[in-house]
Write a protein that holds these residues in place. Structure first.
Motif, PDB file in Angstrom:
ATOM      1  N   VAL A  17     -22.309  -8.538  59.985  1.00 14.73           N
ATOM      2  CA  VAL A  17     -23.542  -9.176  60.446  1.00 14.73           C
ATOM      3  C   VAL A  17     -24.710  -8.210  60.253  1.00 14.73           C
ATOM      4  O   VAL A  17     -24.515  -7.020  60.003  1.00 14.73           O
ATOM      5  CB  VAL A  17     -23.444  -9.583  61.933  1.00 14.73           C
ATOM      6  CG1 VAL A  17     -22.387 -10.664  62.133  1.00 14.73           C
ATOM      7  CG2 VAL A  17     -23.154  -8.369  62.799  1.00 14.73           C
ATOM      8  N   VAL A  18     -25.917  -8.747  60.371  1.00 12.18           N
ATOM      9  CA  VAL A  18     -27.126  -7.945  60.170  1.00 12.18           C
ATOM     10  C   VAL A  18     -27.214  -6.834  61.207  1.00 12.18           C
ATOM     11  O   VAL A  18     -27.608  -5.702  60.905  1.00 12.18           O
ATOM     12  CB  VAL A  18     -28.371  -8.859  60.218  1.00 12.18           C
ATOM     13  CG1 VAL A  18     -29.644  -8.009  60.319  1.00 12.18           C
ATOM     14  CG2 VAL A  18     -28.420  -9.760  58.994  1.00 12.18           C
ATOM     15  N   GLY A  19     -26.833  -7.134  62.439  1.00  8.77           N
ATOM     16  CA  GLY A  19     -26.893  -6.125  63.501  1.00  8.77           C
ATOM     17  C   GLY A  19     -28.288  -5.997  64.093  1.00  8.77           C
ATOM     18  O   GLY A  19     -29.131  -6.889  63.960  1.00  8.77           O
ATOM     19  N   SER A  20     -28.539  -4.884  64.724  1.00 11.78           N
ATOM     20  CA  SER A  20     -29.825  -4.686  65.416  1.00 11.78           C
ATOM     21  C   SER A  20     -30.983  -4.624  64.423  1.00 11.78           C
ATOM     22  O   SER A  20     -30.936  -3.873  63.447  1.00 11.78           O
ATOM     23  CB  SER A  20     -29.796  -3.400  66.236  1.00 11.78           C
ATOM     24  OG  SER A  20     -28.806  -3.480  67.233  1.00 11.78           O
ATOM     25  N   VAL A  21     -32.010  -5.414  64.699  1.00 12.79           N
ATOM     26  CA  VAL A  21     -33.229  -5.393  63.891  1.00 12.79           C
ATOM     27  C   VAL A  21     -34.355  -4.947  64.815  1.00 12.79           C
ATOM     28  O   VAL A  21     -34.731  -5.677  65.737  1.00 12.79           O
ATOM     29  CB  VAL A  21     -33.552  -6.785  63.296  1.00 12.79           C
ATOM     30  CG1 VAL A  21     -34.857  -6.732  62.522  1.00 12.79           C
ATOM     31  CG2 VAL A  21     -32.413  -7.261  62.417  1.00 12.79           C
ATOM     32  N   PRO A  22     -34.885  -3.733  64.631  1.00  9.27           N
ATOM     33  CA  PRO A  22     -35.939  -3.231  65.515  1.00  9.27           C
ATOM     34  C   PRO A  22     -37.131  -4.184  65.559  1.00  9.27           C
ATOM     35  O   PRO A  22     -37.579  -4.691  64.524  1.00  9.27           O
ATOM     36  CB  PRO A  22     -36.328  -1.893  64.884  1.00  9.27           C
ATOM     37  CG  PRO A  22     -35.128  -1.487  64.082  1.00  9.27           C
ATOM     38  CD  PRO A  22     -34.540  -2.760  63.574  1.00  9.27           C
ATOM     39  N   SER A  23     -37.623  -4.443  66.743  1.00  8.00           N
ATOM     40  CA  SER A  23     -38.802  -5.301  66.875  1.00  8.00           C
ATOM     41  C   SER A  23     -40.058  -4.468  66.685  1.00  8.00           C
ATOM     42  O   SER A  23     -40.027  -3.239  66.705  1.00  8.00           O
ATOM     43  CB  SER A  23     -38.810  -5.968  68.252  1.00  8.00           C
ATOM     44  OG  SER A  23     -38.872  -4.974  69.261  1.00  8.00           O
TER      45      SER A  23
ATOM     46  N   LEU B  43     -32.040  -7.017  51.770  1.00  9.71           N
ATOM     47  CA  LEU B  43     -30.661  -6.555  51.583  1.00  9.71           C
ATOM     48  C   LEU B  43     -30.339  -6.422  50.098  1.00  9.71           C
ATOM     49  O   LEU B  43     -29.675  -5.473  49.680  1.00  9.71           O
ATOM     50  CB  LEU B  43     -29.687  -7.529  52.241  1.00  9.71           C
ATOM     51  CG  LEU B  43     -29.635  -7.508  53.776  1.00  9.71           C
ATOM     52  CD1 LEU B  43     -28.740  -8.625  54.290  1.00  9.71           C
ATOM     53  CD2 LEU B  43     -29.150  -6.154  54.281  1.00  9.71           C
ATOM     54  N   LEU B  44     -30.797  -7.385  49.305  1.00 13.27           N
ATOM     55  CA  LEU B  44     -30.587  -7.318  47.861  1.00 13.27           C
ATOM     56  C   LEU B  44     -31.258  -6.075  47.280  1.00 13.27           C
ATOM     57  O   LEU B  44     -30.722  -5.447  46.354  1.00 13.27           O
ATOM     58  CB  LEU B  44     -31.141  -8.580  47.199  1.00 13.27           C
ATOM     59  CG  LEU B  44     -31.167  -8.615  45.667  1.00 13.27           C
ATOM     60  CD1 LEU B  44     -29.755  -8.486  45.103  1.00 13.27           C
ATOM     61  CD2 LEU B  44     -31.826  -9.901  45.185  1.00 13.27           C
ATOM     62  N   ALA B  45     -32.413  -5.696  47.822  1.00 15.16           N
ATOM     63  CA  ALA B  45     -33.143  -4.523  47.339  1.00 15.16           C
ATOM     64  C   ALA B  45     -32.552  -3.216  47.842  1.00 15.16           C
ATOM     65  O   ALA B  45     -33.039  -2.137  47.488  1.00 15.16           O
ATOM     66  CB  ALA B  45     -34.615  -4.615  47.756  1.00 15.16           C
ATOM     67  N   GLY B  46     -31.505  -3.289  48.677  1.00 17.77           N
ATOM     68  CA  GLY B  46     -30.889  -2.079  49.207  1.00 17.77           C
ATOM     69  C   GLY B  46     -31.603  -1.532  50.424  1.00 17.77           C
ATOM     70  O   GLY B  46     -31.436  -0.358  50.779  1.00 17.77           O
ATOM     71  N   LEU B  47     -32.377  -2.407  51.100  1.00 18.11           N
ATOM     72  CA  LEU B  47     -33.179  -1.990  52.255  1.00 18.11           C
ATOM     73  C   LEU B  47     -32.723  -2.719  53.511  1.00 18.11           C
ATOM     74  O   LEU B  47     -32.101  -3.784  53.427  1.00 18.11           O
ATOM     75  CB  LEU B  47     -34.657  -2.294  52.003  1.00 18.11           C
ATOM     76  CG  LEU B  47     -35.313  -1.552  50.830  1.00 18.11           C
ATOM     77  CD1 LEU B  47     -36.623  -2.221  50.450  1.00 18.11           C
ATOM     78  CD2 LEU B  47     -35.554  -0.094  51.207  1.00 18.11           C
ATOM     79  N   PRO B  48     -33.031  -2.203  54.698  1.00 11.88           N
ATOM     80  CA  PRO B  48     -32.741  -2.933  55.933  1.00 11.88           C
ATOM     81  C   PRO B  48     -33.468  -4.278  55.932  1.00 11.88           C
ATOM     82  O   PRO B  48     -34.567  -4.399  55.365  1.00 11.88           O
ATOM     83  CB  PRO B  48     -33.288  -1.999  57.028  1.00 11.88           C
ATOM     84  CG  PRO B  48     -33.245  -0.639  56.405  1.00 11.88           C
ATOM     85  CD  PRO B  48     -33.567  -0.853  54.958  1.00 11.88           C
ATOM     86  N   PRO B  49     -32.898  -5.319  56.567  1.00 12.33           N
ATOM     87  CA  PRO B  49     -33.473  -6.671  56.506  1.00 12.33           C
ATOM     88  C   PRO B  49     -34.928  -6.767  56.929  1.00 12.33           C
ATOM     89  O   PRO B  49     -35.694  -7.562  56.379  1.00 12.33           O
ATOM     90  CB  PRO B  49     -32.565  -7.470  57.461  1.00 12.33           C
ATOM     91  CG  PRO B  49     -31.282  -6.730  57.480  1.00 12.33           C
ATOM     92  CD  PRO B  49     -31.638  -5.285  57.329  1.00 12.33           C
ATOM     93  N   ARG B  50     -35.337  -5.960  57.920  1.00 13.43           N
ATOM     94  CA  ARG B  50     -36.700  -6.087  58.427  1.00 13.43           C
ATOM     95  C   ARG B  50     -37.755  -5.770  57.360  1.00 13.43           C
ATOM     96  O   ARG B  50     -38.897  -6.237  57.456  1.00 13.43           O
ATOM     97  CB  ARG B  50     -36.897  -5.192  59.651  1.00 13.43           C
ATOM     98  CG  ARG B  50     -36.814  -3.699  59.372  1.00 13.43           C
ATOM     99  CD  ARG B  50     -36.963  -2.894  60.666  1.00 13.43           C
ATOM    100  NE  ARG B  50     -36.978  -1.452  60.446  1.00 13.43           N
ATOM    101  CZ  ARG B  50     -35.886  -0.705  60.293  1.00 13.43           C
ATOM    102  NH1 ARG B  50     -34.684  -1.275  60.349  1.00 13.43           N
ATOM    103  NH2 ARG B  50     -35.969   0.597  60.102  1.00 13.43           N
TER     104      ARG B  50
END
Length: 572
Positions: A234-240, A46-53
């Motif tokens: 919140v982070v929301g959906s994180v693709p598996s 998130l700090l890098a500007g990317l999705p959490p996964r």
């Protein structure tokens, strides 16, 4: 053959002698690091500007690649805070964080960083990183900690900021919009922050970040505090699942634009990694190969580009935790990566209600450890020039940008270095009987001087920039000595000499000869004597460099009696 394989892939060496007892300790360390890395990796993404996964992706294949090719037995490689910040500042100038193009450019940045590191490693040019001094690196780290902390204030306060803002703009906008603070977000962030700090202090063996993030997620879920009900983001959906291997997009324009930043990221990542790797290796009594480390980090970053990661490096905090947790080899990093794979395959639905405010607390705790005020004071106390280089790096990084801050610090440090070498120490010597030595008269004013004689010591490499200073010093020192007959220069502190300096010395000798002054150079080191002899001094000025010591010179000239000549230089 075995030696060649081990040189190419150091893991071959430790895998051949791997013991079952090590596996237990490595597995235990891997559990701790995984618990620490899951929330950290997502927060740094998130700090890098990317999705959490993407933080989890960067903790899998790149970590395994480094484990196989690196020479550190204890350093895990992954996405540290500095690499996340550098990714954000480098790529956000070209695309909006979080967009498909931004992600593509972040992967390209990782690829370019890897290529630079591998190339520098194969060319055995790791020494280039020495131009980033310790004070400059500290100034950059301190400024980065401030920038990272400010970037998380929007999550702590629940005030979304639009666009990429400078440090001053962030402070100004947050100050103007402080009334919009989301009380729930602030409460979650502060309680998470306090809980992590307390748990880390009271029960350091527990994975405090994971426990606190899990608790915050449960609270948000049970109380329905997510943004859909007017609560917190919140982070929301994180693709598996695992990332599909892919080639980074090689756009010529983007490559040109990212090249300077990629070079900075490559150097900073290597310096951060090699520093912590050497610290642990020194305690465990094994060696780190700097050039092999460059190649291993390069391979890891290329792997990050192919497997949806972002620039990676060694981490101070995770290395310390893995080491204290009993990790013995890089098998701990491999097991950690496999555990992250399990998380990606089966546990991502658990992250939906994870509040960004809690992740911000994880980041804030991590960056608190980067700021060492005592070390900054110590640097300034030891040498003011280094303190100023640290300060310039910090200020420019905060006010202008990360790359500009490092470059400014390097330039200032080099200017101070050149200034010191251009104006080195030159002082007059006198014979101090009770010390039986020739010592500086500034410290020993009672030192014995000799009529019509001047003895000087020059403490620096003689080169084109400081030979004029020596000439000026001699003019000043001999201005009130019209009866001078002997000039002795102690070359004990001269470790090297260049052509310009040799020509300058020849001019000095000729000028003093014309005035009837004898010139002698004593304590000339072999490497300097060799240069002088190759310049023809053995034939042209044999008497100038004839005497090995000042004692020999003064004894041969009858200026010291035998009772005074008990090798006065022996104690210098």
């Amino acid at each position: 053959m075995r030696g060649i394989l081990e040189k190419i892939m150091p893991a071959y060496g430790w895998l051949r002698v791997y013991r079952r007892s090590d596996l237990t300790r490595d597995f235990s360390a891997a559990l701790v690091i995984t618990a620490m890395l899951v929330p950290q990796g997502m927060a740094y993404a998130l700090l890098a500007g990317l999705p959490p996964r993407y933080g989890l992706y960067a903790s899998t294949v790149p970590a395994i690649v480094y484990a196989l090719f690196g020479t550190s037995r204890h350093m895990p490689v992954g996405p540290p805070a500095l690499m996340a910040l550098l990714t954000l500042t480098s790529v956000s100038a070209l695309a909006e964080p979080g967009t498909a193009r931004y992600i593509s450019l972040a992967l390209l940045l990782a690829f370019m960083v890897g290529v630079f590191q591998v190339a520098i490693g194969f060319l055995r040019m790791g020494f280039v990183t020495n131009f980033i001094s310790h004070p400059v690196l500290n100034g950059f780290i301190y400024a980065s900690a401030v920038i990272i902390a400010l970037s998380q204030v929007e999550h702590v306060l629940g005030i979304p900021l639009a666009g990429e803002l400078s440090t001053i703009e962030i402070v100004r906008e947050l100050g103007q919009r402080i009334g919009e603070t989301n009380v729930l977000a602030l409460a979650i962030a502060l309680s998470s922050l306090v809980a992590i700090l307390l748990l880390s202090r009271v029960v350091p063996r527990l994975p405090a970040p994971l426990l606190v993030v899990a608790a915050a997620t449960v609270v948000v879920y049970l109380l329905g505090l997510d943004s859909r009900s007017g609560g917190v983001d919140v982070v929301g959906s994180v693709p598996s699942g695992l990332p599909t291997p892919s080639l980074p997009t090689l756009e010529l324009g983007a490559i040109r634009a990212l090249a300077p930043a990629a070079l900075i990221v490559a150097f900073v990542g290597f310096i951060e990694s090699i520093s912590v790797a050497k610290a642990v290796a020194a305690r465990e009594n094994y060696k780190i190969d700097s050039n092999q480390e460059l190649k291993a980090l390069g391979y890891a970053n290329v792997a990050a580009a192919f497997f949806s990661g972002f620039p990676v490096a060694g981490s101070f905090s995770r290395t310390a935790v893995q080491y204290r947790s009993g990790g013995r080899t890089q098998m701990a990093s491999i097991i950690t990566a496999l555990m992250i794979v399990v998380v990606l395959l089966f546990l991502t639905p658990l992250f939906y209600y994870l509040p960004n405010a809690a992740l911000a607390a994880v980041i804030l705790v991590a960056v608190f450890g980067l700021v060492d005020v005592k070390e900054a004071r110590r640097i300034y106390r030891i040498r003011r020039d280094d303190g100023l280089a640290l300060l310039v790096t910090l200020v420019v990084t905060l006010l202008v940008g990360v790359e500009q801050g490092i470059l400014a610090g390097v330039v200032v440090a080099l200017i101070f270095f050149i200034r010191r070498t251009a104006y080195p120490r030159v002082f007059e010597l006198g014979y101090v009987e009770h010390e039986d030595s020739f010592l500086g008269q500034n410290s020993y004013p009672e030192g014995r001087t000799f009529p019509k004689t001047l003895i000087l010591r020059f403490d620096a490499r003689l080169y084109f920039a400081n030979i004029p200073y020596l000439e000026d010093y001699l003019i000043s020192a001999t201005a009130d000595r019209p009866d001078l007959e002997l000039l002795v220069i102690d070359f004990r502190g001269v470790n090297g000499i260049d052509v310009t300096a040799i020509e300058g010395l020849e001019n000095l000798i000729s000028e003093y000869r014309a005035r009837g002054v004898k010139v002698l150079f004593t304590h000339v080191k072999p490497q300097v004597r060799g240069r002088l002899e190759r310049a023809g001094w053995a034939a042209e000025y044999p008497e100038v460099i004839r005497h090995q010591t000042t004692r020999d010179a003064f004894k041969s000239l009858g200026l010291l009696a035998d009772k005074d000549a008990r090798d006065p230089e022996r104690r210098l």
